[in-house]
Motif scaffolding. Structure first.
Motif, short mmCIF file in Angstrom:
data_model
loop_
_atom_site.label_atom_id
_atom_site.label_comp_id
_atom_site.label_asym_id
_atom_site.label_seq_id
_atom_site.Cartn_x
_atom_site.Cartn_y
_atom_site.Cartn_z
N TYR A 413 38.67 8.83 69.69
CA TYR A 413 40.08 9.09 69.38
C TYR A 413 40.48 8.57 67.99
CZ TYR A 413 40.40 4.25 71.04
OH TYR A 413 40.21 2.91 71.22
N GLY A 414 39.70 7.64 67.44
CA GLY A 414 40.01 7.12 66.11
C GLY A 414 39.50 7.98 64.98
N ASP A 415 38.65 8.98 65.30
CA ASP A 415 38.11 9.88 64.27
C ASP A 415 39.13 10.96 63.92
OD1 ASP A 415 35.87 8.39 64.57
OD2 ASP A 415 34.69 9.90 65.63
N SER A 416 38.82 11.70 62.88
CA SER A 416 39.68 12.81 62.46
C SER A 416 39.35 14.04 63.30
CB SER A 416 39.48 13.10 60.96
OG SER A 416 40.32 14.16 60.56
N ARG A 453 46.24 8.61 71.91
CA ARG A 453 46.25 7.64 70.81
C ARG A 453 47.43 6.68 70.94
NH1 ARG A 453 44.83 11.82 65.80
NH2 ARG A 453 42.57 11.39 65.71
N GLY A 476 43.34 6.33 64.56
CA GLY A 476 43.31 7.56 63.77
C GLY A 476 44.46 7.77 62.83
N TYR A 477 45.22 6.70 62.51
CA TYR A 477 46.34 6.81 61.57
C TYR A 477 46.16 5.77 60.46
CZ TYR A 477 48.74 9.70 65.04
OH TYR A 477 49.06 10.71 65.92
#
Length: 507
Positions: A413-416, A453, A476-477
């Motif tokens: 979930y942290g990826d683009s 997220r 992811g931000y």
């Protein structure tokens, strides 16, 4: 013997209000000071309890003006004369008070003979009216205070019982509480010799003299009637009514006993608990709620069977009643919080994270905070768990592409991530994946990713071990301003506000 008129003094300065008590000979005027208050809120409560016929109040009070106090007392249906105290700079407010119907105003500093003459004239006016005793209790006022008592407002019980006595409830009688969960207030006849109305469930031919009766609405679903009869008939009446209402899922009756912790609020919760158990299935011989772990047994989680869930909820409610957690809805609310969080964890262990979109624990907790009684609280818990089981069952029947997409979201979930990148990885077209994913989850890919997220971010902010920009990067931000904007859009407050409220690490 001349009837004593009750007067109440309200002034925020202690020396002044206490001085006014001895400043003139009140008794010589046939007046007794029944209460002395320092603010508007306390004065309104005291007025409801003591029913003064005269109020002597300062125009300026710490929590409201004397004018507002006068309006509140009149809006409650309390009939009294008002004498206001004003300084020269507040003269215009005193003029407004007279326009509102106040008896008079006095300018500071007050001369003793001026105050004496003013109170004398006011007492003469009161005695010239048709109701010198001032004992008529406005029904609206009494029923408002009954509602306060049923929702656990401090000291409202004593005030309600005092006013009920003034309205005709015999000394020594105890209040009956007739509780309805149909949304309609139960009706009790108000004339001596007229029993409960047929709609209230009284047996045919049962004649109960009702000497005072008041209705109160606790919520949209819960309503009550509190009534009194002669003390000699109380036990007979209770036995007869309980027999008549046995098995009813809509109406229950209770008699307030002479116990230290007895209250109308506790009586209401007991009645509501009984009605809930009548509506729920019997607990059965199979243990579906584990009292030792205070969770559902594995077979209920794995089957997601709604009938088993209802039986488990019945066992949970009985367990809480045995531990006296149903006597106060706030105690039961705490147990519901723990129970819901435990079930949520059990589901994630079996079905993985995240659970279907829309099953937001934070939203559920806020929903459980709102009810003011046991019935509405349990109903909310039941509805939440029914929805959770339905959505998880539907989620478990998802297509392979949806399950793979969810696995990617959960682990990365942290990826683009984007719909196109995930579709490329799964070797399907973006339009096909979009359609299948939405059919299975009820939520578009982008919305589901956003919700997941934000839920992860919420938990990280509450934990307080990371700074806000670090949390943004992790979910992811990388732009902290954009992260804060999205967080506030979802929860209604910024990460910093949540962090401050939790007493955690500042960014």
């Amino acid at each position: 013997m001349k009837h004593m008129i009750k007067a109440m003094i309200i002034d925020d300065e202690k020396l002044i209000r206490e001085g006014l008590v001895t400043y003139i000979d009140w008794a010589a005027l046939g007046v007794e000071v029944c209460a002395v208050c320092g603010d508007c809120a306390g004065a309104v409560r005291a007025a409801a309890l003591h029913r003064p016929q005269i109020i002597l109040a300062d125009i300026c009070l710490p929590d409201a003006s004397g004018l507002e106090l006068f309006r509140q007392i009149r809006d409650c249906g309390l009939k009294c004369e008002a004498i206001f105290i004003s300084s020269y700079s507040e003269f215009q407010y005193a003029q407004q008070a007279v326009k509102l119907g106040a008896f008079d105003y006095l300018l500071k500093p007050i001369e003793a003979d001026v105050l004496y003459d003013c109170v004398r004239r006011c007492a003469e006016k009161i005695r010239s009216t048709k109701d010198p005793g001032g004992q008529n209790c406005d029904r609206t006022v009494v029923e408002k205070i009954l509602t306060d008592a049923l929702t656990n407002v401090p000291q409202a019980d004593q005030t309600f019982l005092h006013l009920a006595r003034l309205a005709g409830a015999p000394e020594g009688s105890r209040p009956f509480l007739l509780v309805s969960v149909t949304g309609e207030a139960p009706v009790v006849g108000l004339s001596p010799g007229i029993g409960l109305s047929p709609g209230a469930g009284a047996p045919a031919g049962f004649d109960l003299p009702v000497l005072a009766a008041y209705q109160a609405r606790v919520s949209d679903q819960v309503a009550c009637c509190c009534f009194f009869t002669v003390p000699e008939l109380e036990q007979t009446a209770l036995n007869t009514l309980e027999k008549a209402l046995t098995g009813s899922a809509d109406l229950a009756v209770r008699l307030c006993l002479d116990e230290p912790d007895a209250s109308l609020y506790a009586l209401l919760q007991q009645a509501l608990c009984g009605l809930l158990l009548t509506r729920l299935p019997a607990p059965g011989s199979r243990i579906l709620f584990d009292p030792a772990q205070q969770n559902l047994v594995p077979e209920v989680i794995k089957s997601l069977d709604q009938v088993s869930l209802k039986t488990a909820l019945s066992q949970f409610l009985r367990f809480c009643r045995e531990n006296r957690w149903t006597c106060k809805h706030l105690d039961f609310q705490f147990e519901c919080f723990k129970f819901l969080e435990t079930i949520y964890k059990q589901l994630t262990w079996v079905y993985g994270l995240p659970l279907p979109a829309g099953l937001d624990m934070h939203v559920f907790i806020e929903r459980l905070r709102k009810p003011n009684n046991l019935y509405d609280l349990f109903t909310a818990l039941d509805q939440i768990l029914t929805m959770v089981f339905t959505e998880v069952r539907r989620d478990s029947c998802q297509s392979p592409y949806t399950k793979k997409t969810l696995a990617i979201i959960r682990s990365r979930y942290g990826d683009s991530l984007s719909l196109k990148s995930v579709a490329r990885e799964l070797h399907v077209s973006p339009s096909y994946l979009s359609s299948v994913f939405k059919d299975d989850t009820g939520c578009p890919f982008s919305d589901y990713l956003f919700l997941h997220r934000m839920n992860i971010a919420y938990d990280l902010v509450r934990q307080g071990s990371l700074r806000i920009y670090e949390i943004g990067e992790q979910v992811g931000y990388p732009d902290v301003a954009q992260f804060s904007k999205c967080f506030k859009k979802q929860f209604g407050y910024s990460p910093k506000q949540l962090q401050n409220a939790s007493g955690r690490l500042e960014p």
